[in-house]
Structures are given as C-alpha cells and as structure tokens.
Design an enzyme around this catalytic site. Structure first.
Site, short mmCIF file in Angstrom:
data_model
loop_
_atom_site.label_atom_id
_atom_site.label_comp_id
_atom_site.label_asym_id
_atom_site.label_seq_id
_atom_site.Cartn_x
_atom_site.Cartn_y
_atom_site.Cartn_z
CG HIS A 156 -1.10 4.04 4.50
ND1 HIS A 156 -1.78 3.69 5.64
CD2 HIS A 156 -0.55 2.89 4.01
CE1 HIS A 156 -1.67 2.38 5.83
NE2 HIS A 156 -0.94 1.88 4.86
CB CYS A 186 -0.95 -0.02 1.20
SG CYS A 186 -0.17 -0.58 2.72
N1 LIG Z 1 -1.49 -3.35 -0.97
C1 LIG Z 1 -2.15 -4.44 -0.83
O1 LIG Z 1 -2.37 -5.09 -1.80
C2 LIG Z 1 -2.63 -4.92 0.50
C3 LIG Z 1 -3.17 -4.05 1.45
C4 LIG Z 1 -3.68 -4.60 2.60
C5 LIG Z 1 -3.61 -6.00 2.81
N2 LIG Z 1 -3.01 -6.74 1.85
C6 LIG Z 1 -2.88 -8.18 1.98
O2 LIG Z 1 -4.13 -8.77 1.77
C7 LIG Z 1 -4.23 -9.95 2.52
C8 LIG Z 1 -5.50 -9.96 3.35
O3 LIG Z 1 -5.49 -8.89 4.26
P1 LIG Z 1 -6.81 -8.41 4.97
O4 LIG Z 1 -6.44 -7.31 5.89
O5 LIG Z 1 -7.89 -8.20 3.96
O6 LIG Z 1 -7.14 -9.74 5.83
P2 LIG Z 1 -8.50 -10.18 6.47
O7 LIG Z 1 -9.42 -9.05 6.70
O8 LIG Z 1 -8.10 -11.03 7.64
O9 LIG Z 1 -9.17 -11.15 5.35
C9 LIG Z 1 -8.61 -12.36 5.01
C10 LIG Z 1 -9.56 -13.14 4.09
O10 LIG Z 1 -8.89 -14.32 3.67
C11 LIG Z 1 -9.70 -15.45 3.96
N3 LIG Z 1 -8.87 -16.59 4.34
C12 LIG Z 1 -8.01 -16.70 5.35
N4 LIG Z 1 -7.46 -17.93 5.39
C13 LIG Z 1 -7.99 -18.62 4.37
C14 LIG Z 1 -7.84 -19.94 3.90
N5 LIG Z 1 -7.01 -20.81 4.48
N6 LIG Z 1 -8.54 -20.31 2.82
C15 LIG Z 1 -9.38 -19.46 2.23
N7 LIG Z 1 -9.59 -18.19 2.63
C16 LIG Z 1 -8.90 -17.78 3.69
C17 LIG Z 1 -10.54 -15.04 5.13
O11 LIG Z 1 -11.67 -15.84 5.16
P3 LIG Z 1 -12.25 -16.31 6.58
O12 LIG Z 1 -13.06 -15.15 7.08
O13 LIG Z 1 -13.08 -17.51 6.23
O14 LIG Z 1 -11.10 -16.64 7.47
C18 LIG Z 1 -10.84 -13.55 4.78
O15 LIG Z 1 -11.89 -13.47 3.85
C19 LIG Z 1 -2.92 -10.04 3.32
O16 LIG Z 1 -2.00 -10.82 2.60
C20 LIG Z 1 -2.44 -8.61 3.34
O17 LIG Z 1 -1.06 -8.51 3.49
C21 LIG Z 1 -2.55 -6.23 0.71
#
Ligand SMILES: NC(=O)c1ccc[n+]([C@@H]2O[C@H](COP(=O)([O-])OP(=O)(O)OC[C@H]3O[C@@H](n4cnc5c(N)ncnc54)[C@H](OP(=O)(O)O)[C@@H]3O)[C@@H](O)[C@H]2O)c1
Length: 314
Positions: free
Chosen positions: A224, A112
């Site tokens: 941010h 991000c």
């Molecule tokens: N710049 C960017 O692209 C950016 C920014 C922010 C975050 N991210 C990345 O995005 C990812 C998610 O972050 P977030 O904050 O959105 O997390 P989050 O709110 O915890 O959401 C995670 C999602 O993944 C699902 N999940 C987790 N474990 C799983 C599994 N084993 N199989 C299938 N689905 C699963 C969860 O489903 P359940 O509810 O069923 O557990 C939930 O829908 C991270 O890798 C983070 O680093 C990237």
C-alpha cells in the site's frame, strides 16, 4: 502469518493450525515439520497461550471470547473488536503500552492503511502534536484477499488479449484502472475511510485529531502507498521531520533531494518489514505543515507481521 512466525524464529513449543471444515486434514509445514490443519471448534483452545485470529469478523466475534476464556491471549486481525473500548488497538512501535490493559483478553490488530500511517506519524506526533491529517491511499489488491489478486492478474491478461473479464471482487475493472473503496459508510465516506479516522484517534489516544481520508484501490499486487499531508499544534518543518524519522523505530527514511524513481515504491516494499517514508517536504502554501509518501507491505506490516510483533513483545 505462519511464515512470519517461522522467519522471525518465534519461540513456538507447539503450533495448532485451525481453519474451517473445508481445510481440516490438509497439511502444511512449519520449521520443516508437517502440521495438519484442524477444524475450529470451541474446544480448540485448551492449552493455547497465544491465539492469532485471521478468519474474518464473524469467526472472530464468536471465537475470540471462547479462546480468551480458555486462557489464551488473543490477537485478532479482523475489524470485529477494533473499536471496543475494552480491547486495545495496537501497533507495537506506537502504543504497545495499551496492550497491558486488555480486560477481554483480546488485542486488536489495526487496519492495514492505518498501521503504516501510524508508524510514520508517531514520532512527529510526539514532537509537535498532530492537528489534521489529509491522506489519500493507493491500496494493493492483496488487501482484499487472494481472489482479488487473481482478478487483477487474469483481467490484465484478458484485456491484453482483447477478451472480456467482468469484475467479481471489485465493483468495476481493476486492471488499467483505479477504484475508490466501495463499501459505504456514513456521510459518503467508505467504511475503509472511517476506519482510518477512528483507529488513528484510538491508537494515538487523541480524539481531537482530524483525519480526512480518501481510500483507493490501484492495480498493484502487494504494497500500500499513501500520500499524507499533516498539520500540527506547532509548526513542524520537513528538515525536523526528517531528523525525527531518520531514527524512528520501524521506519526506513528515503532521504536526499527528490530524484525520479527514488521514492518509496510498493514493488520494493513487498516482502519487507519496514515502513518506507520518503518525499518528506514542506507544504508550498502553509508554512509549518508537511507532506510525506508512506509505503509498506500490507500483508506483512499491515497484517501478519504486526500481529506477530505484538505476540513477540507480550
Ligand atoms: N490489518 C489487518 O490486520 C488485516 C489485513 C488483511 C486482512 N485482514 C483481515 O483478516 C481476515 C482474513 O483475511 P484474509 O485475506 O487472510 O482471508 P482468507 O485468505 O480468505 O483466509 C481466511 C482464513 O479463515 C479461515 N476461515 C474462514 N471461515 C472459517 C470458519 N468458519 N471457521 C474457521 N476458519 C475459517 C479460512 O479457512 P478455510 O480455507 O478452511 O475456509 C482461511 O484460512 C479478514 O477479517 C480480513 O479483514 C486484516
């Protein structure tokens, strides 16, 4: 991500929502219709054209190749594939052409903090080639997920009521405090700081660019901010930089003389798509180098929106 697809009227014939077993069977809405969430399995990707991943690095490591092998173009939000030489790292306004070469069928969404800095700096890089970036971030708690936002809100209330609220997500209190990123990387820089170094060089296609980052979490819910100092291979002054940024794609320039409270702020950027750039000014001591203040919604441009924009352009 789902709301972004909806708001931008992405042409979706069928939306498949996948999560872990914990969420399977729950429902949500998309364009007014109910969609049931399914459990992610290796068979989930049959007939899928575009797969947007945001479930963390280990899920992406395992399942992105499975989705790509099933014929989907994968856009991954995690850090799992970002530095793979066979995976393009893309900010649509900056290097969409990199997305054409994706031997693994995977495109990575950058970190991000890097995304918003790239949107602001690309027009300046094209004009004068960046030599050195010194950046300090003021990052919102939402970048660490929902639990981090809850911790900020509950801890703030607890402190105001004189109660104790031990930190869980953050290593020390985030309410009424600032916290340097704590996941250690090489040379006493954090992992988040190294992401800004490596990802900047990959996106701009120039390994000689020097990046000196300090990444810090502040008690902001969403949005941010970054204080950025840049030097170039030729002198670039604030007046020229403003001319370049005024018409830059994805940028909203806050122009005019500095006025208290009239600079880009996370409270205004939250929920919006643009990267807000302001306080563009010449350095006091080093002629031909400049400072900028860059603000964006880290959940939209820093994550979901950038991924959806890549899909739109594909
Ligand atoms: N710049 C960017 O692209 C950016 C920014 C922010 C975050 N991210 C990345 O995005 C990812 C998610 O972050 P977030 O904050 O959105 O997390 P989050 O709110 O915890 O959401 C995670 C999602 O993944 C699902 N999940 C987790 N474990 C799983 C599994 N084993 N199989 C299938 N689905 C699963 C969860 O489903 P359940 O509810 O069923 O557990 C939930 O829908 C991270 O890798 C983070 O680093 C990237």
């Amino acid at each position: 991500m789902v709301r972004t697809l909806e708001q931008r009227r992405f042409p979706v014939k069928k939306l498949v929502l996948l999560a872990s077993k914990r969420s399977a069977g729950q429902t949500t809405t998309f364009n007014g219709k109910t969609v049931t969430i399914e459990e992610l399995t290796p068979a989930s990707f049959a007939g899928v054209d575009i797969a947007l991943f945001s479930a963390g690095g280990s899920v992406s490591k395992e399942y992105c190749p499975i989705a790509a092998a099933a014929g989907a173009t994968v856009i991954d939000n995690s850090s799992a594939w970002r530095m793979d030489p066979d995976v393009p790292l893309v900010v649509p306004e900056v290097n969409m052409e990199h997305a054409a070469n994706r031997p693994k069928g995977i495109i990575a969404n950058p970190n991000c903090s890097t995304i918003q800095m790239m949107v602001a700096l690309k027009p300046l890089h094209d004009a004068a080639r960046i030599k050195h970036i010194v950046v300090s971030t003021y990052q919102a708690t939402s970048g660490k997920g929902h639990a981090a936002v809850t911790e900020l809100e509950e801890q703030t209330q607890a402190k105001l009521s004189g109660k104790d609220y031990p930190p869980k997500v953050f290593p020390s209190p985030i309410a009424f405090n600032v916290v340097c990123d704590w996941k250690a990387g090489d040379m006493d820089y954090s992992e988040e700081e190294w992401k800004m170094v490596h990802e900047t060089r990959k996106i701009l296609g120039d390994q000689s660019i020097l990046v000196s980052p300090t990444t810090v979490r502040v008690p902001v819910v969403n949005g941010h901010s970054e204080a950025v100092y840049v030097s170039f291979h030729r002198p670039l002054h604030a007046a020229e930089a403003k001319d370049l940024l005024r018409n830059a794609e994805g940028v909203e320039l806050t122009d005019g003389p500095y006025a208290p409270g009239k600079h880009p702020q996370p409270i205004d950027a939250a929920g919006k798509d643009a990267v807000y750039v302001g306080r563009v000014r010449d350095d006091i001591g080093v002629p031909g180098t400049i400072h900028l203040f860059v603000v964006a919604d880290n959940l939209r441009k820093g994550a979901a929106l950038n991924a959806v924009q890549i899909a739109e352009r594909l």
